[in-house]
Enzyme design. Structure first.
Site, PDB file in Angstrom:
ATOM      1  N   LYS A  46     101.447  21.978 106.271  1.00  0.00           N
ATOM      2  CA  LYS A  46     101.108  20.584 105.948  1.00  0.00           C
ATOM      3  C   LYS A  46      99.623  20.514 105.608  1.00  0.00           C
ATOM      4  CE  LYS A  46     101.553  16.040 105.973  1.00  0.00           C
ATOM      5  NZ  LYS A  46     102.309  15.389 104.883  1.00  0.00           N
ATOM      6  N   CYS A 129      96.854  13.475  97.448  1.00  0.00           N
ATOM      7  CA  CYS A 129      97.617  12.663  98.410  1.00  0.00           C
ATOM      8  C   CYS A 129      97.434  11.191  98.068  1.00  0.00           C
ATOM      9  CB  CYS A 129      97.159  12.926  99.841  1.00  0.00           C
ATOM     10  SG  CYS A 129      98.054  11.859 100.989  1.00  0.00           S
TER      11      CYS A 129
HETATM   12  C1  SIN Z   1     101.437  12.456 103.110  1.00  0.00           C
HETATM   13  O1  SIN Z   1     101.327  11.237 102.919  1.00  0.00           O
HETATM   14  O2  SIN Z   1     101.159  12.968 104.206  1.00  0.00           O
HETATM   15  C2  SIN Z   1     101.876  13.365 102.022  1.00  0.00           C
HETATM   16  C3  SIN Z   1     100.936  13.420 100.945  1.00  0.00           C
HETATM   17  C4  SIN Z   1     100.559  14.744 100.449  1.00  0.00           C
HETATM   18  O3  SIN Z   1     100.937  15.808 100.973  1.00  0.00           O
HETATM   19  O4  SIN Z   1      99.800  14.767  99.485  1.00  0.00           O
END
Ligand code: SIN
Length: 310
Positions: A46, A129
């Site tokens: 992540k 993001c």
């Molecule tokens: C999120 O909102 O955490 C996902 C967005 C991303 O990985 O760019």
């Protein structure tokens, strides 16, 4: 007939064409261990930030008939936790791709510098993001991308890639490709979700997720044509020393094959992994191999980038 689905990204050997995307189910050790034990070719974390983040308020994810709309807001353990996990993750036997998503160039310099000294295989910097209230997506600010790449690509020898937002105009593909060519960026990952989309429930008369007034990143089948177009456009504009990881709406072997034709060197799976779990990697891999075998292809390069003009 056996089809060889192995590939490389920036010199890192991958046993197959598919890996998880930095997105669902890759935040905690337990989740990352499940990815490592699946048929995913790599373990992608992540996107992390300097500090631990709870992320956005719930409800922050909803399934949709043809995909999903998340607005998670980068919930993550903070980069130091992933740095500590690297040796254990590597011991699980797969290449490790760390995703970082700082809120400033300074944040990204701190994180890239730290991971440059670690054993990770690839560093993916997330410039796209869409779900942090008050923060614009760096990928849409070309000057900022250039400044950031200038600073981030001199911090060490480990390959750096960037995760891009979807672009919708040829001028944007060209502008971004011209910036990328100035720096030793080894790969791009495209596309992130389509940011700031709104799904309304007509019964409750409300948005279906809470953050940002209901605005979230659209994922899944809805965005596959946009992902394919972004991969194709960048493949045609960039030289081969910048590889492309395709993402967006891959849920079966044929979807993966379409990304291959567009020119993707590997693909990542997000929504389908969220909905189906880690078995999706083996299923899609088998479907891709069967589809290619049926066409008489023996390896990825037989079809990679070979979209036929009409
Ligand atoms: C999120 O909102 O955490 C996902 C967005 C991303 O990985 O760019």
């Amino acid at each position: 007939m056996q089809v060889d689905l192995s590939t490389t990204i920036a010199g890192v050997q991958l046993d197959s064409y598919l890996m998880n995307a930095s997105g669902p189910k890759c935040t905690t050790w337990d989740e990352l261990e499940i990815v490592a034990q699946s048929a995913s070719a790599a373990v992608v974390t992540k996107s992390c930030t300097i500090e631990f983040r709870e992320g956005n308020p719930e409800p922050r994810y909803s399934d949709l008939p043809l995909g999903s709309i998340p607005s998670m807001g980068l919930p993550n353990l903070g980069y130091k936790a992933y740095l500590e996990m690297v040796p254990k993750l590597k011991a699980l036997g797969k290449p490790v791709v760390v995703s970082i998503s700082g809120f400033s160039i300074e944040d990204n310099i701190e994180m890239v510098s730290a991971f440059q000294k670690s054993d990770v295989d690839l560093i993916e910097v997330n410039f796209s993001c869409p779900n942090i209230p008050g923060k614009a997506q760096v990928a849409y600010d070309f000057e900022q991308v250039e400044c950031a790449l200038k600073a981030l690509t001199v911090l060490g020898d480990k390959p750096i890639g960037i995760k891009l937002a979807p672009y919708f105009d040829m001028s944007h593909f060209i502008a971004m490709a011209n910036i990328l060519k100035k720096f030793p960026v080894k790969f791009i990952t495209c596309v992130n979700s389509i940011g700031n989309t709104l799904i309304i429930d007509p019964v409750t008369e409300s948005p279906i997720i809470k953050p940002k007034g209901g605005f979230g990143g659209l994922c899944g089948d809805y965005i596959k044509p946009i992902g394919l177009a972004n991969v194709r456009a960048f493949r045609e504009l960039l030289t081969d020393d910048i590889q492309i990881i395709g993402v967006g709406g891959i849920k079966n072997g044929v979807d993966a094959f379409e990304y291959l034709l567009a020119g993707a060197d590997a693909v990542q799976i997000a929504t389908c992994f969220e909905k189906e779990g880690a078995n999706c990697f083996e299923r899609i891999e088998n479907e891709l191999a069967a589809f290619m075998a049926n066409k008489g292809y023996k390896k990825l390069s037989d079809a990679k980038g070979k979209l036929k003009p009409l």
